[in-house]
Design a protein around this motif. Structure first.
Motif, PDB file in Angstrom:
ATOM      1  N   LEU A 110      -5.697   6.037   5.256  1.00  0.00           N
ATOM      2  CA  LEU A 110      -4.559   6.412   4.421  1.00  0.00           C
ATOM      3  C   LEU A 110      -5.061   7.241   3.243  1.00  0.00           C
ATOM      4  O   LEU A 110      -6.098   6.917   2.646  1.00  0.00           O
ATOM      5  N   ASN A 111      -4.327   8.269   2.886  1.00  0.00           N
ATOM      6  CA  ASN A 111      -4.589   8.994   1.646  1.00  0.00           C
ATOM      7  C   ASN A 111      -3.828   8.303   0.519  1.00  0.00           C
ATOM      8  O   ASN A 111      -2.602   8.232   0.547  1.00  0.00           O
ATOM      9  N   ILE A 112      -4.559   7.784  -0.447  1.00  0.00           N
ATOM     10  CA  ILE A 112      -3.964   7.033  -1.555  1.00  0.00           C
ATOM     11  C   ILE A 112      -4.148   7.837  -2.839  1.00  0.00           C
ATOM     12  O   ILE A 112      -5.258   8.245  -3.180  1.00  0.00           O
ATOM     13  N   ARG A 113      -3.074   8.045  -3.535  1.00  0.00           N
ATOM     14  CA  ARG A 113      -3.097   8.777  -4.792  1.00  0.00           C
ATOM     15  C   ARG A 113      -3.349   7.807  -5.945  1.00  0.00           C
ATOM     16  O   ARG A 113      -2.809   6.702  -5.966  1.00  0.00           O
ATOM     17  N   VAL A 114      -4.185   8.210  -6.911  1.00  0.00           N
ATOM     18  CA  VAL A 114      -4.477   7.398  -8.089  1.00  0.00           C
ATOM     19  C   VAL A 114      -4.227   8.230  -9.339  1.00  0.00           C
ATOM     20  O   VAL A 114      -4.723   9.352  -9.451  1.00  0.00           O
ATOM     21  N   LEU A 115      -3.423   7.686 -10.254  1.00  0.00           N
ATOM     22  CA  LEU A 115      -3.228   8.282 -11.571  1.00  0.00           C
ATOM     23  C   LEU A 115      -3.799   7.323 -12.612  1.00  0.00           C
ATOM     24  O   LEU A 115      -3.418   6.147 -12.649  1.00  0.00           O
ATOM     25  N   THR A 145      -6.532  11.670  -8.844  1.00  0.00           N
ATOM     26  CA  THR A 145      -7.454  11.803  -7.721  1.00  0.00           C
ATOM     27  C   THR A 145      -6.796  11.253  -6.473  1.00  0.00           C
ATOM     28  O   THR A 145      -5.755  10.575  -6.542  1.00  0.00           O
ATOM     29  N   THR A 146      -7.384  11.536  -5.331  1.00  0.00           N
ATOM     30  CA  THR A 146      -6.923  11.000  -4.051  1.00  0.00           C
ATOM     31  C   THR A 146      -8.117  10.390  -3.331  1.00  0.00           C
ATOM     32  O   THR A 146      -9.208  10.962  -3.313  1.00  0.00           O
ATOM     33  N   VAL A 147      -7.925   9.218  -2.752  1.00  0.00           N
ATOM     34  CA  VAL A 147      -9.015   8.512  -2.090  1.00  0.00           C
ATOM     35  C   VAL A 147      -8.557   8.080  -0.703  1.00  0.00           C
ATOM     36  O   VAL A 147      -7.369   7.795  -0.482  1.00  0.00           O
ATOM     37  N   GLN A 148      -9.480   8.056   0.253  1.00  0.00           N
ATOM     38  CA  GLN A 148      -9.177   7.696   1.635  1.00  0.00           C
ATOM     39  C   GLN A 148      -9.590   6.242   1.878  1.00  0.00           C
ATOM     40  O   GLN A 148     -10.769   5.899   1.741  1.00  0.00           O
ATOM     41  N   PRO A 150       2.066   7.744   1.370  1.00  0.00           N
ATOM     42  CA  PRO A 150       3.226   6.942   0.976  1.00  0.00           C
ATOM     43  C   PRO A 150       2.987   6.025  -0.214  1.00  0.00           C
ATOM     44  O   PRO A 150       3.896   5.331  -0.642  1.00  0.00           O
ATOM     45  N   ILE A 151       1.753   5.984  -0.751  1.00  0.00           N
ATOM     46  CA  ILE A 151       1.424   4.996  -1.772  1.00  0.00           C
ATOM     47  C   ILE A 151       0.631   5.675  -2.882  1.00  0.00           C
ATOM     48  O   ILE A 151      -0.208   6.540  -2.624  1.00  0.00           O
ATOM     49  N   THR A 152       0.894   5.263  -4.114  1.00  0.00           N
ATOM     50  CA  THR A 152       0.067   5.682  -5.238  1.00  0.00           C
ATOM     51  C   THR A 152      -0.213   4.477  -6.113  1.00  0.00           C
ATOM     52  O   THR A 152       0.504   3.466  -6.061  1.00  0.00           O
TER      53      THR A 152
END
Length: 657
Positions: free
Chosen positions: A465-470, A553-556, A641-643
């Motif tokens: 999953l590609n997860i977005r982090v702020l 950033t985005t993390v897998q 779909p998730i951050t």
């Protein structure tokens, strides 16, 4: 319809993610998991306690509750007879010392591992290697793993999260020690916990345990092959939690009743022996952090000899105060199922039936002796220890031919005298916060996953999953900036004017346990998946910039590949200080996409449209097109779909569940 809490407009626009429909869907947190979150955060605040401690404890407890079968079933008849013989040897030894408080002639004299001579260490290490090579008893597994299999499946579940964590592990250590026929040393992890950077300790060297990161290739267990046909994996100091220091022992020995130091305990009590136990397991990571695989790493035995010693000291304190430890087994409705005093220890059929209460018998104390904990007076002259500010501390690994003392952080050795008052001890969480040196060290350490699903090494059974982090900048930091001549930090949101404040930063928490940043502002945010309907975990990190008001950033992150059975997983994120982030999920609101706080639990199915990738490569390809061919350079985020919002709010992420 539920009224959703919406995040600031800047965060909404920055994400640009599609609405959730189809494959990755939010589901409620399991009731048992949510109950643990609430119980362990009772009367605590985000400012006082790193949320990762709570999540780690509760996820570990939930995973244990899901074991549905006993993984010891494949032990051969020969293996059963061998294990039974070890228990019979222990009982025979006990009979010889029945009328003595302590057997002065016992061969089980346990010392701190760094106090042993090279010959004594090699005798212990040689025993483990001999057992690891021995297939004469059970052809399906070596003798080391045969003994270790007692700590798996339902047996493992009933050895934790309750008062007989003490008795069953004590008995387990005696079994391995009997097989070796040489005393097992204890590893006083608090000597390392007093260092600024415990991951630099000399125990993680060729002389002792071998390398602490990645596949273990050095030390006496270097290149061992686990029952899953993989090397031992460790991630010492890479996971955002530190090893406890001396205050852990002080807190435990300040109590008088067994119920005071065993689970269940409200909040993350410093008096809980399992809180400290879990911290060490999670700090080492890799196979050591999962209960079914923790014995793959022989550090397991040295750690649990230490906890047996702490219990031994605790019981001596009880006796000096007129309390009989044999009769102090907790009773009542709060004792977890399987831990009641009358329940049978389920090492069967390897020894005669024994109740949990019987494991508290003094007879097990009579066959062991311990060399006292090392103090400054005794650690001087030891090449692996140093006396620093009146405290015996582990030395760092050799650099350029010299051994460097581990420098003690003053806050960790202040020795609070308020240890007898529960409120003040709960607030003293500095033992679990990474120091400035650790913040720098962890940037130099990668992370290695084990790829275990339901007890098997299965690297192809994961999807990404590609997860977005702020990440919002925490309060109280100061960095040099373009206006440093005037002692101003242009990146600090507290100095923003009205136009800057409009982005919606709500950074409200001033954390009491301090966590110094790296001077550059670089830090890690970890994102982790924990299986809810499968046994497996995966963790990855990304680098963010703490100087900036907001960093993205985005993390897998991998989860078990869904098949005919949907995958259910709990996703979480935290920084190197253990401060947890809040999950956010997109929802449709008229013609646009907005975000709401969500549970952190998700269901992943095989339905279309696909919101996951079959490989890491495919996950990256779904985000980027770098060629200058008329299409790129291009960043696209078509199915995340998730951050996670790391915005330092004064509420726990699960508070809205």
């Amino acid at each position: 319809m539920e009224t959703y809490k919406r995040f600031p407009i800047l965060l909404i626009l920055a994400l640009g993610l599609p609405a959730i429909f189809g494959l990755v869907q939010e589901i409620p947190n399991p009731a048992e998991l949510l109950e643990c979150f609430w119980y362990k955060s009772l009367n605590t605040s985000v400012a006082d306690v790193p949320g990762k401690l709570i999540e780690d404890f509760c996820l570990r407890k939930y995973s244990l509750s899901q074991y549905s079968e006993n993984t010891q079933k494949n032990i051969s008849a020969e293996g059963v007879r061998y294990l039974d013989s070890l228990f019979r040897q222990i009982n025979a030894e006990i009979r010889l010392t029945r009328n003595k408080r302590q057997a002065t002639a016992t061969w089980r004299y346990r010392r701190e591992i760094r106090a042993l001579s090279a010959r004594q260490r090699n005798r212990v290490f040689g025993c483990f290697n001999r057992l690891k090579r021995d297939y004469t008893i059970d052809r399906s597994m070596n003798t080391y793993d045969l003994i270790g299999s007692l700590h798996s499946g339902q047996t493992s579940a009933l050895m934790h999260n309750g008062p007989n964590f003490l008795g069953r592990h004590n008995l387990f250590v005696l079994v391995m020690e009997t097989a070796c026929r040489t005393p097992l040393p204890y590893w006083d992890f608090t000597l390392d916990g007093e260092m600024n950077d415990p991951s630099a300790s000399a125990v993680w060297s060729n002389t002792f345990f071998g390398n602490g990161n990645g596949a273990v290739r050095t030390g006496f267990c270097g290149n061992w092959v686990t029952p899953l046909n993989t090397p031992i994996i460790r991630n010492v100091g890479a996971g955002g939690i530190r090893i406890p220091g001396k205050q852990a022992i002080r807190a435990l020995l300040s109590r008088l009743r067994t119920s005071d130091i065993t689970e269940p305990q409200p909040a993350m009590s410093m008096f809980s022996i399992e809180v400290h136990h879990n911290a060490v397991h999670n700090s080492i990571g890799g196979h050591f952090s999962a209960l079914d695989t923790s014995t793959f790493d022989p550090v397991f035995w040295f750690l649990h000899v230490m906890f047996s010693y702490i219990w031994y000291l605790f019981k001596n304190n009880q006796r000096s105060r007129g309390i009989d430890p044999q009769r102090d087994y907790p009773r009542g409705p709060n004792v977890p199922p399987g831990h009641e005093f009358f329940q049978t220890v389920n090492f069967m059929p390897f020894h005669r039936p024994m109740t949990n209460l019987e494991t508290f018998s003094d007879r097990f104390d009579r066959i062991v002796r311990y060399d006292p904990l090392l103090t400054c007076q005794r650690c001087r002259g030891n090449p692996y220890l140093a006396c620093v500010r009146g405290t015996c501390v582990a030395r760092s690994r050799r650099r350029g031919g010299t051994v460097i003392p581990g420098i003690v952080t003053p806050v960790l050795v202040r020795g609070k005298r308020s240890v007898h008052t529960q409120d003040k001890v709960i607030q003293d969480k500095s033992a679990f916060i990474q120091t400035h040196e650790e913040a720098i060290s962890t940037l130099d350490i990668s992370y290695t996953n084990t790829f275990i699903v339901n007890g098997y090494y299965a690297p192809k059974d994961w999807v990404y999953l590609n997860i977005r982090v702020l990440y919002e900048r925490p309060r109280g930091l100061h960095f040099n900036s373009n206006e440093s001549l005037y002692d101003n930090d242009m990146h600090d949101p507290s100095s923003f004017h009205d136009s800057g404040k409009g982005i919606g930063i709500q950074n409200r928490v001033l954390y009491k346990p301090k966590c110094a940043p790296a001077g550059s502002g670089a830090t890690k945010v970890f994102v982790r998946s924990n299986g809810l309907n499968y046994h497996g975990t995966y963790k990855e990190f990304s680098i963010v910039d703490e100087r900036q008001a907001v960093s993205a950033t985005t993390v897998q992150v991998a989860v078990r590949k869904p098949t005919d059975e949907n995958t259910e997983t709990y996703l979480s994120a935290y920084d190197t200080c253990g401060r947890v982030c809040r999950p956010a999920c997109p929802v449709r609101d008229r013609s646009s996409t907005v975000y709401k706080a969500c549970s952190g639990s998700f269901k992943i199915s095989t339905e279309y449209p696909l919101m996951y990738s079959q490989s890491y490569e495919a996950a990256i390809s779904s985000l980027w097109h770098l060629s200058l061919d008329g299409k790129g350079p291009l960043f696209r985020n078509t199915f995340s779909p998730i951050t996670f919002i790391c915005d330092h709010q004064n509420s726990w992420p699960w508070a809205s569940s």
